[in-house]
Design an enzyme around this catalytic site. Structure first.
Site, PDB file in Angstrom:
ATOM      1  N   HIS A  12       0.830  -1.210   0.000  1.00 53.88           N
ATOM      2  CA  HIS A  12       0.000   0.000   0.000  1.00 53.88           C
ATOM      3  C   HIS A  12       0.870   1.269   0.000  1.00 53.88           C
ATOM      4  O   HIS A  12       0.634   2.201   0.752  1.00 53.88           O
ATOM      5  CB  HIS A  12      -1.016  -0.007   1.150  1.00 53.88           C
ATOM      6  CG  HIS A  12      -0.441  -0.115   2.533  1.00 53.88           C
ATOM      7  ND1 HIS A  12      -1.107  -0.782   3.547  1.00 53.88           N
ATOM      8  CD2 HIS A  12       0.696   0.362   3.095  1.00 53.88           C
ATOM      9  CE1 HIS A  12      -0.424  -0.701   4.664  1.00 53.88           C
ATOM     10  NE2 HIS A  12       0.681   0.000   4.410  1.00 53.88           N
ATOM     11  N   HIS A  59      -1.609   4.768   9.967  1.00 49.34           N
ATOM     12  CA  HIS A  59      -0.251   5.305  10.085  1.00 49.34           C
ATOM     13  C   HIS A  59      -0.228   6.545  10.984  1.00 49.34           C
ATOM     14  O   HIS A  59       0.340   7.578  10.642  1.00 49.34           O
ATOM     15  CB  HIS A  59       0.317   5.624   8.708  1.00 49.34           C
ATOM     16  CG  HIS A  59       0.474   4.422   7.829  1.00 49.34           C
ATOM     17  ND1 HIS A  59      -0.597   3.826   7.169  1.00 49.34           N
ATOM     18  CD2 HIS A  59       1.568   3.688   7.486  1.00 49.34           C
ATOM     19  CE1 HIS A  59      -0.174   2.787   6.470  1.00 49.34           C
ATOM     20  NE2 HIS A  59       1.145   2.687   6.644  1.00 49.34           N
ATOM     21  N   HIS A 196      10.648  -3.777   4.044  1.00 44.92           N
ATOM     22  CA  HIS A 196      11.137  -2.404   4.047  1.00 44.92           C
ATOM     23  C   HIS A 196      11.392  -1.944   5.477  1.00 44.92           C
ATOM     24  O   HIS A 196      10.812  -2.467   6.432  1.00 44.92           O
ATOM     25  CB  HIS A 196      10.200  -1.442   3.320  1.00 44.92           C
ATOM     26  CG  HIS A 196       8.813  -1.292   3.870  1.00 44.92           C
ATOM     27  ND1 HIS A 196       7.943  -2.341   4.050  1.00 44.92           N
ATOM     28  CD2 HIS A 196       8.115  -0.184   4.253  1.00 44.92           C
ATOM     29  CE1 HIS A 196       6.781  -1.903   4.514  1.00 44.92           C
ATOM     30  NE2 HIS A 196       6.869  -0.597   4.664  1.00 44.92           N
ATOM     31  N   GLU A 243       4.239  -5.709   8.528  1.00 49.84           N
ATOM     32  CA  GLU A 243       2.932  -5.464   7.916  1.00 49.84           C
ATOM     33  C   GLU A 243       2.393  -6.692   7.199  1.00 49.84           C
ATOM     34  O   GLU A 243       1.183  -6.818   6.993  1.00 49.84           O
ATOM     35  CB  GLU A 243       3.022  -4.296   6.931  1.00 49.84           C
ATOM     36  CG  GLU A 243       3.241  -2.944   7.582  1.00 49.84           C
ATOM     37  CD  GLU A 243       3.358  -1.812   6.568  1.00 49.84           C
ATOM     38  OE1 GLU A 243       3.450  -0.652   7.004  1.00 49.84           O
ATOM     39  OE2 GLU A 243       3.362  -2.083   5.356  1.00 49.84           O
TER      40      GLU A 243
END
Length: 284
Positions: A12, A59, A196, A243
């Protein structure tokens, strides 16, 4: 009865959504990524889901250190795009499916999952970027082609849920949908990842081999993938690689046997890898 017909896993990345919004999809940096979703855009246009249960993480917009729920389900009539610091995206509001959302909430709570119910919830790029990646550009006066039930997962603040816990929640969601008495074509999307890390000495980490192995096992060996530890996610896929546990909610909601229709992986995209998979749940 309602039925889950497919699962989608996707990154995303917010900059992909921005490229779509600003008509930069044919630029060299973005065209390979957009092309990787061409199959999925055509496929979902044929499939025409009534509802997408979209698993994502906030977030720091709807939730922050003052309130850290582990699992949240959005049960409202609609959800507005969040202001993530530069104004809300100029996209349609997300239309919810309250009847099914409340049914799922009741069912999974009775199944011993303590999920938080949100009737008001602004949704950030974790939810809206995948909608753009799968459905294409939409302006504020347009609409998304299906209803969406947001399911937010805490992957920001330790302790996060385990992959196994997410997988089992997915199974509970699958049971709940199967018991809903309206004729609905439902998809479940798991978003986030892949490898990441955004900070520290390993900022910019991308582990292509580990990512590809995760994608390869997801369809046919979900029980094995569900037992990947938090430590392995962080060590091998970076601090934000955690995630990927959200993909396990999607996979748990599907039957044990599925058919992989499409897989895509691309590096680089911003400071992460992009992963994407489409699973047909009608294989059984």
């Amino acid at each position: 009865m309602a039925r889950i017909t497919a699962g989608v896993g996707t990154s995303h990345v917010p900059l992909i959504a921005r490229a779509i919004d600003t008509d930069k999809t044919q630029e060299p940096a973005w065209k390979p990524i957009i092309d990787g979703y061409e199959f999925s855009r055509k496929w979902i246009e044929r499939e025409k889901p009534d509802v997408v249960i979209l698993v994502y993480n906030d977030h720091g917009v709807a939730f922050d250190m003052s309130l850290i729920p582990t699992f949240v389900i959005g049960a409202g009539e609609s959800f507005k795009p969040a202001d993530e610091g530069y104004g809300p995206r100029q996209i349609p509001d997300v239309i919810g499916c309250p009847d099914l959302a409340w049914h799922i909430a009741q069912s999974v709570i009775e199944d011993d999952f303590d999920i938080t119910i949100a009737n008001e919830l602004d949704v950030d790029h974790g939810l809206t970027a995948p909608l753009s990646m799968m459905f294409g550009k939409r302006g504020v006066n347009d609409s998304w082609p299906c209803m969406v039930i947001p399911v937010a997962v805490n992957v920001i603040v330790y302790p996060t849920p385990s992959g196994r816990r997410c997988y089992e929640l997915g199974k509970a969601i699958g049971r709940a949908v199967a018991a809903f008495d309206q004729d609905l074509n439902v998809q479940v999307w798991g978003t986030g990842g892949m490898s990441h890390q955004l900070q520290g000495a390993r900022a910019g980490l991308i582990n292509q081999e580990w990512d590809q192995n995760f994608l390869a096992r997801l369809a046919d060996n979900p029980e094995e993938v569900a037992d990947i530890s938090r430590l392995e996610y962080v060590t091998e896929a970076g601090s934000e690689g955690i995630e990927l546990i959200m993909w396990l909610i999607m996979r748990g909601a599907l039957p044990q046997r599925v058919k992989e229709l499409h897989r895509f992986y691309h590096v680089p995209a911003s400071n992460t890898a992009v992963g994407h998979i489409v699973l047909d749940a009608k294989a059984d």
